[in-house]
Scaffold this motif. Structure first.
Motif, PDB file in Angstrom:
ATOM      1  N   GLN A 136       0.508  -1.031  -0.119  1.00 50.04           N
ATOM      2  CA  GLN A 136      -0.091  -0.076   0.101  1.00 50.04           C
ATOM      3  C   GLN A 136       1.079   1.457   0.117  1.00 50.04           C
ATOM      4  O   GLN A 136       1.926   1.089   0.767  1.00 50.04           O
ATOM      5  CB  GLN A 136      -1.309   0.172   1.532  1.00 50.04           C
ATOM      6  N   PHE A 137       0.257   1.887  -0.522  1.00 54.37           N
ATOM      7  CA  PHE A 137       1.100   3.022  -0.589  1.00 54.37           C
ATOM      8  C   PHE A 137       0.750   4.099  -1.527  1.00 54.37           C
ATOM      9  O   PHE A 137      -0.231   4.689  -1.929  1.00 54.37           O
ATOM     10  CB  PHE A 137       2.130   3.097  -2.087  1.00 54.37           C
ATOM     11  N   ARG A 138       1.376   5.752  -1.771  1.00 52.43           N
ATOM     12  CA  ARG A 138       0.684   6.943  -2.068  1.00 52.43           C
ATOM     13  C   ARG A 138       1.118   7.559  -3.348  1.00 52.43           C
ATOM     14  O   ARG A 138       2.585   6.824  -3.517  1.00 52.43           O
ATOM     15  CB  ARG A 138       0.715   7.901  -1.632  1.00 52.43           C
ATOM     16  N   LEU A 139       0.478   7.649  -4.212  1.00 54.26           N
ATOM     17  CA  LEU A 139       0.644   8.025  -5.306  1.00 54.26           C
ATOM     18  C   LEU A 139       0.927   9.677  -5.986  1.00 54.26           C
ATOM     19  O   LEU A 139       0.072  10.093  -6.012  1.00 54.26           O
ATOM     20  CB  LEU A 139      -0.266   7.521  -6.670  1.00 54.26           C
ATOM     21  N   ASP A 196      -7.439  10.573  -1.223  1.00 53.88           N
ATOM     22  CA  ASP A 196      -6.190  10.647  -0.352  1.00 53.88           C
ATOM     23  C   ASP A 196      -4.620  10.525  -1.615  1.00 53.88           C
ATOM     24  O   ASP A 196      -3.724  10.160  -0.476  1.00 53.88           O
ATOM     25  CB  ASP A 196      -6.109  10.175   1.492  1.00 53.88           C
ATOM     26  N   ARG A 197      -5.268   9.649  -2.541  1.00 54.29           N
ATOM     27  CA  ARG A 197      -4.112   9.411  -3.267  1.00 54.29           C
ATOM     28  C   ARG A 197      -3.320   7.707  -2.519  1.00 54.29           C
ATOM     29  O   ARG A 197      -1.841   7.208  -2.753  1.00 54.29           O
ATOM     30  CB  ARG A 197      -3.049  10.126  -3.967  1.00 54.29           C
ATOM     31  N   LEU A 198      -3.848   7.122  -1.943  1.00 52.00           N
ATOM     32  CA  LEU A 198      -3.567   5.369  -1.523  1.00 52.00           C
ATOM     33  C   LEU A 198      -4.260   4.385  -2.234  1.00 52.00           C
ATOM     34  O   LEU A 198      -4.996   4.634  -2.237  1.00 52.00           O
ATOM     35  CB  LEU A 198      -4.273   5.715   0.084  1.00 52.00           C
ATOM     36  N   PHE A 199      -3.177   3.906  -2.395  1.00 54.83           N
ATOM     37  CA  PHE A 199      -3.162   2.062  -3.553  1.00 54.83           C
ATOM     38  C   PHE A 199      -3.228   1.192  -3.086  1.00 54.83           C
ATOM     39  O   PHE A 199      -2.017   1.578  -2.255  1.00 54.83           O
ATOM     40  CB  PHE A 199      -3.001   3.071  -4.970  1.00 54.83           C
ATOM     41  N   PRO A 242       2.290   5.715   8.652  1.00 53.75           N
ATOM     42  CA  PRO A 242       2.089   4.957   8.754  1.00 53.75           C
ATOM     43  C   PRO A 242       0.926   4.042   7.760  1.00 53.75           C
ATOM     44  O   PRO A 242       0.717   3.037   7.824  1.00 53.75           O
ATOM     45  CB  PRO A 242       0.820   5.117  10.213  1.00 53.75           C
ATOM     46  N   ALA A 243       0.119   4.691   6.662  1.00 54.81           N
ATOM     47  CA  ALA A 243      -0.827   3.777   5.996  1.00 54.81           C
ATOM     48  C   ALA A 243       0.763   3.090   4.799  1.00 54.81           C
ATOM     49  O   ALA A 243      -0.475   1.999   4.013  1.00 54.81           O
ATOM     50  CB  ALA A 243      -1.228   5.048   5.006  1.00 54.81           C
ATOM     51  N   GLU A 244       1.344   3.564   4.318  1.00 59.84           N
ATOM     52  CA  GLU A 244       1.931   2.653   3.239  1.00 59.84           C
ATOM     53  C   GLU A 244       3.015   1.702   4.003  1.00 59.84           C
ATOM     54  O   GLU A 244       3.186   1.447   4.778  1.00 59.84           O
ATOM     55  CB  GLU A 244       3.118   3.838   2.785  1.00 59.84           C
ATOM     56  N   GLY A 245       3.258   0.395   3.218  1.00 65.53           N
ATOM     57  CA  GLY A 245       3.430  -0.730   4.343  1.00 65.53           C
ATOM     58  C   GLY A 245       3.283  -1.832   3.208  1.00 65.53           C
ATOM     59  O   GLY A 245       3.226  -1.836   1.975  1.00 65.53           O
TER      60      GLY A 245
END
Length: 84
Positions: free
Chosen positions: A8-11, A45-48, A69-72
């Protein structure tokens, strides 16, 4: 694609494609599961999320820098029926 992990990551603003995800994670497009695609977790929030071949997990994790903390990288255990 077997033996994958979920990432999970932001673009940044722009296309939400496998190519964009691969670039963000520093991976070749072939490391991502094309059938799973790029799934919006929180598009506002650009989270994919994508599925990545396990051998590329540490490379993807290194690009996330651990500051959000949302990425990982998350496990993707096989789901099987319970019982006989």
């Amino acid at each position: 694609m077997s033996d994958t992990v979920m990432v999970q990551f932001r673009l940044p603003p722009g296309p939400e494609t496998l190519a964009a995800a691969a670039e963000r994670l520093g991976l070749p497009v072939s490391a991502l599961d094309a059938a799973y695609g790029v799934v919006p977790t929180d598009p506002a929030d650009r989270l994919f999320t994508v599925m990545v071949r396990s051998e590329f997990a540490s490379q993807a994790a290194a690009r996330l820098h651990g500051g959000d903390p949302a990425e990982g990288v998350f496990s993707n255990p096989r789901i099987e029926p319970f019982g006989p």
